[in-house]
Design a protein around this motif. Structure first.
Motif, PDB file in Angstrom:
ATOM      1  N   LYS A 218      -4.299  15.398 -16.106  1.00 39.36           N
ATOM      2  CA  LYS A 218      -3.841  14.661 -17.287  1.00 39.36           C
ATOM      3  C   LYS A 218      -2.655  13.777 -16.935  1.00 39.36           C
ATOM      4  CE  LYS A 218      -1.921  15.213 -21.929  1.00 39.36           C
ATOM      5  NZ  LYS A 218      -1.420  16.160 -22.953  1.00 39.36           N
ATOM      6  N   MET A 219      -1.715  14.321 -16.159  1.00 38.70           N
ATOM      7  CA  MET A 219      -0.558  13.534 -15.742  1.00 38.70           C
ATOM      8  C   MET A 219      -0.999  12.298 -14.971  1.00 38.70           C
ATOM      9  SD  MET A 219       1.324  12.817 -12.747  1.00 38.70           S
ATOM     10  CE  MET A 219       1.075  14.198 -11.631  1.00 38.70           C
ATOM     11  N   PHE A 220      -1.953  12.461 -14.047  1.00 42.92           N
ATOM     12  CA  PHE A 220      -2.376  11.326 -13.222  1.00 42.92           C
ATOM     13  C   PHE A 220      -3.103  10.283 -14.065  1.00 42.92           C
ATOM     14  CE2 PHE A 220      -5.155   9.055 -10.303  1.00 42.92           C
ATOM     15  CZ  PHE A 220      -4.266   8.717  -9.298  1.00 42.92           C
ATOM     16  N   LEU A 221      -4.019  10.704 -14.907  1.00 43.78           N
ATOM     17  CA  LEU A 221      -4.788   9.758 -15.713  1.00 43.78           C
ATOM     18  C   LEU A 221      -3.891   8.906 -16.602  1.00 43.78           C
ATOM     19  CD1 LEU A 221      -7.792  12.024 -16.788  1.00 43.78           C
ATOM     20  CD2 LEU A 221      -7.864  10.104 -15.191  1.00 43.78           C
ATOM     21  N   THR A 222      -2.810   9.482 -17.071  1.00 39.72           N
ATOM     22  CA  THR A 222      -1.917   8.752 -17.975  1.00 39.72           C
ATOM     23  C   THR A 222      -0.926   7.845 -17.236  1.00 39.72           C
ATOM     24  OG1 THR A 222      -0.471  10.707 -18.078  1.00 39.72           O
ATOM     25  CG2 THR A 222      -2.101  10.442 -19.827  1.00 39.72           C
ATOM     26  N   ARG A 223      -1.085   7.718 -15.897  1.00 42.38           N
ATOM     27  CA  ARG A 223      -0.260   6.764 -15.142  1.00 42.38           C
ATOM     28  C   ARG A 223      -0.851   5.352 -15.203  1.00 42.38           C
ATOM     29  NH1 ARG A 223       3.632   8.827 -16.042  1.00 42.38           N
ATOM     30  NH2 ARG A 223       2.298  10.188 -17.267  1.00 42.38           N
ATOM     31  N   LEU A 224      -2.101   5.217 -15.642  1.00 41.94           N
ATOM     32  CA  LEU A 224      -2.804   3.931 -15.613  1.00 41.94           C
ATOM     33  C   LEU A 224      -2.054   2.886 -16.432  1.00 41.94           C
ATOM     34  CD1 LEU A 224      -5.422   2.540 -14.609  1.00 41.94           C
ATOM     35  CD2 LEU A 224      -6.485   3.217 -16.775  1.00 41.94           C
ATOM     36  N   GLY A 225      -1.697   1.768 -15.775  1.00 46.06           N
ATOM     37  CA  GLY A 225      -0.933   0.718 -16.432  1.00 46.06           C
ATOM     38  C   GLY A 225      -1.736  -0.557 -16.639  1.00 46.06           C
ATOM     39  N   ALA A 226      -1.052  -1.611 -17.036  1.00 44.13           N
ATOM     40  CA  ALA A 226      -1.688  -2.894 -17.324  1.00 44.13           C
ATOM     41  C   ALA A 226      -2.280  -3.504 -16.054  1.00 44.13           C
ATOM     42  CB  ALA A 226      -0.662  -3.843 -17.935  1.00 44.13           C
TER      43      ALA A 226
ATOM     44  N   ILE B 208       0.863  -1.177   0.000  1.00 47.91           N
ATOM     45  CA  ILE B 208       0.000   0.000   0.000  1.00 47.91           C
ATOM     46  C   ILE B 208       0.898   1.224   0.000  1.00 47.91           C
ATOM     47  CG2 ILE B 208      -1.698   1.346   1.289  1.00 47.91           C
ATOM     48  CD1 ILE B 208      -2.881  -1.230   2.312  1.00 47.91           C
ATOM     49  N   GLN B 209       0.725   2.081  -0.987  1.00 46.95           N
ATOM     50  CA  GLN B 209       1.516   3.301  -1.104  1.00 46.95           C
ATOM     51  C   GLN B 209       0.594   4.507  -1.001  1.00 46.95           C
ATOM     52  OE1 GLN B 209       3.906   3.119  -4.716  1.00 46.95           O
ATOM     53  NE2 GLN B 209       4.182   0.916  -4.465  1.00 46.95           N
ATOM     54  N   ILE B 210       0.936   5.422  -0.115  1.00 50.93           N
ATOM     55  CA  ILE B 210       0.160   6.652   0.057  1.00 50.93           C
ATOM     56  C   ILE B 210       1.093   7.814  -0.232  1.00 50.93           C
ATOM     57  CG2 ILE B 210      -1.277   7.999   1.632  1.00 50.93           C
ATOM     58  CD1 ILE B 210      -1.799   5.457   3.210  1.00 50.93           C
ATOM     59  N   ALA B 211       0.777   8.587  -1.253  1.00 50.01           N
ATOM     60  CA  ALA B 211       1.712   9.626  -1.688  1.00 50.01           C
ATOM     61  C   ALA B 211       0.956  10.814  -2.247  1.00 50.01           C
ATOM     62  CB  ALA B 211       2.659   9.070  -2.744  1.00 50.01           C
ATOM     63  N   PRO B 212       1.526  12.003  -2.136  1.00 47.03           N
ATOM     64  CA  PRO B 212       0.906  13.176  -2.744  1.00 47.03           C
ATOM     65  C   PRO B 212       0.962  13.089  -4.261  1.00 47.03           C
ATOM     66  CG  PRO B 212       3.056  13.743  -1.878  1.00 47.03           C
ATOM     67  CD  PRO B 212       2.767  12.345  -1.427  1.00 47.03           C
ATOM     68  N   LEU B 213       0.091  13.817  -4.906  1.00 49.72           N
ATOM     69  CA  LEU B 213      -0.031  13.762  -6.361  1.00 49.72           C
ATOM     70  C   LEU B 213       1.282  14.080  -7.076  1.00 49.72           C
ATOM     71  CD1 LEU B 213      -1.849  13.497  -8.847  1.00 49.72           C
ATOM     72  CD2 LEU B 213      -2.501  15.891  -8.542  1.00 49.72           C
ATOM     73  N   ALA B 214       2.052  15.009  -6.522  1.00 49.17           N
ATOM     74  CA  ALA B 214       3.297  15.421  -7.172  1.00 49.17           C
ATOM     75  C   ALA B 214       4.273  14.263  -7.349  1.00 49.17           C
ATOM     76  CB  ALA B 214       3.955  16.541  -6.360  1.00 49.17           C
ATOM     77  N   PHE B 215       4.143  13.209  -6.537  1.00 49.32           N
ATOM     78  CA  PHE B 215       5.063  12.077  -6.599  1.00 49.32           C
ATOM     79  C   PHE B 215       4.677  11.062  -7.679  1.00 49.32           C
ATOM     80  CE2 PHE B 215       6.980  12.174  -2.038  1.00 49.32           C
ATOM     81  CZ  PHE B 215       7.264  13.525  -2.208  1.00 49.32           C
ATOM     82  N   MET B 216       3.582  11.307  -8.401  1.00 49.14           N
ATOM     83  CA  MET B 216       3.108  10.361  -9.406  1.00 49.14           C
ATOM     84  C   MET B 216       3.771  10.547 -10.761  1.00 49.14           C
ATOM     85  SD  MET B 216       0.886   8.345  -7.967  1.00 49.14           S
ATOM     86  CE  MET B 216       1.898   8.443  -6.480  1.00 49.14           C
ATOM     87  N   ARG B 217       4.353  11.705 -11.011  1.00 51.87           N
ATOM     88  CA  ARG B 217       4.908  11.986 -12.335  1.00 51.87           C
ATOM     89  C   ARG B 217       5.990  10.964 -12.710  1.00 51.87           C
ATOM     90  NH1 ARG B 217       4.487  16.054 -15.671  1.00 51.87           N
ATOM     91  NH2 ARG B 217       3.443  17.376 -14.129  1.00 51.87           N
ATOM     92  N   GLY B 218       5.919  10.481 -13.950  1.00 46.28           N
ATOM     93  CA  GLY B 218       6.927   9.569 -14.473  1.00 46.28           C
ATOM     94  C   GLY B 218       6.687   8.104 -14.154  1.00 46.28           C
TER      95      GLY B 218
END
Length: 323
Positions: free
Chosen positions: A245-253, A213-223
């Motif tokens: 837009k950055m967050f939505l494009t993190r969605l993986g397999a 379980i990872q809990i992180a602020p939005l800024a840590f999602m980039r990349g």
């Protein structure tokens, strides 16, 4: 005398062994030809070969019960043992209905409340991206976290990722002391609170320490590319369009994403458009995305919360008409 080891992998150790190891004492009484010893998450079974083998099978069944219901009682132990010894009998389980979503700490049955929560549960299985918007107290975030924990327990995903934008709610907190985690935890505390309702504290700490379980602020999602996960963005009304837009494009397999927000609690600086509003405008025509809109009748907190929300909404509507 045979010695065998059983490793507890899923169940919370404290819930499994009970207060003062009461559950192990119960098992020892039911299997007088064996002895049990526990060290951390390893249970050592000593006894005659057949009795030891039988007890290992029982331990596996009891761990499944403890994992599902977040508790293990003496009566559950006795029922599982009786069912094992008499295959025609079946162990009784806590009374439940098909509406039970998950069992919280100490076996509390958690059910969706209201049609929108039930719809959120249904569409989670068929849609990989869900937007849930509505007023405070409607249960959007809690149901999202319940769905994530349920998927994790069922091994449908390998991890849960929870995120929030670190935006101050109408006040300047100034400099916060401590390390990065100490500075960010106040923003993320509501997520810890919800998880604490569903997962015993020692197990939750283990999940967080190991990154399950990872809990992180939005800024840590980039990349990042987030595979095999349930990803939740809470308080999404406080994102900018670029952040969304950055967050939505993190969605993986093999991942699912749930985004929650309340348009009446936007804390962005004046003149900056909410990324949540922007996303709904741009994506509303996509049938592969679920859009669920809660309203005041969905509020499930204290009854007074619904009245408070109604008064504030009415006041804001009147002020907008006057301006």
């Amino acid at each position: 005398m045979m010695e065998r080891l059983y490793v507890l992998e899923e169940a919370d150790i404290q819930e499994f062994v009970g207060v003062n190891h009461a559950n192990l004492v119960t098992l020892a009484n039911l299997f007088p030809k064996t002895k049990l010893r526990i060290h951390q998450n390893v249970i050592k079974v000593l006894g005659e070969p057949q009795a030891a083998e039988d007890l290992l099978q029982i331990l596996a069944q009891l761990e499944a019960v403890c994992t599902r219901y977040n508790q293990l009682t003496e009566s559950q132990i006795i029922e599982v043992v009786q069912a094992y010894r008499s295959p025609k009998a079946s162990p009784k389980t806590p009374a439940e209905t098909s509406d039970v979503l998950i069992y919280g700490v100490h076996g509390k049955a958690i059910q969706p409340r209201g049609e929108n929560q039930r719809r959120m549960v249904r569409e989670f299985t068929s849609k990989d991206l869900c937007f849930a918007t509505g007023p405070a107290g409607s249960g959007k975030t809690f149901v999202a976290i319940c769905l994530a924990v349920k998927a994790l327990k069922a091994k449908q995903v390998r991890r849960i990722i929870l995120s929030r934008p670190a935006v101050e709610a109408g006040e300047k907190l100034g400099f916060l002391p401590g390390e990065m985690k100490d500075k960010l935890d106040p923003y993320l505390q509501p997520l810890y609170d919800a998880l604490g309702e569903l997962i015993p504290a020692p197990k939750l700490k283990d999940f967080i320490d190991t990154g399950v379980i990872q809990i992180a602020p939005l800024a840590f999602m980039r990349g990042r590319t987030l595979n095999d996960a349930v990803i939740i963005l809470d308080e999404a009304q406080n994102t900018t369009p670029q952040q969304m837009k950055m967050f939505l494009t993190r969605l993986g397999a093999n991942s699912k994403m749930i985004i929650t927000g309340d348009f009446t609690q936007i804390d962005l600086p004046r003149g900056i458009r909410s990324g949540l509003s922007d996303a709904l405008d741009k994506l509303h025509s996509l049938s592969s995305i679920s859009f669920i809109h809660f309203d005041r009748c969905d509020i499930v907190r204290h009854p007074l919360v619904s009245e408070i929300v109604e008064v504030y909404d009415r006041k804001e509507t009147n002020e907008s008409k006057d301006s």
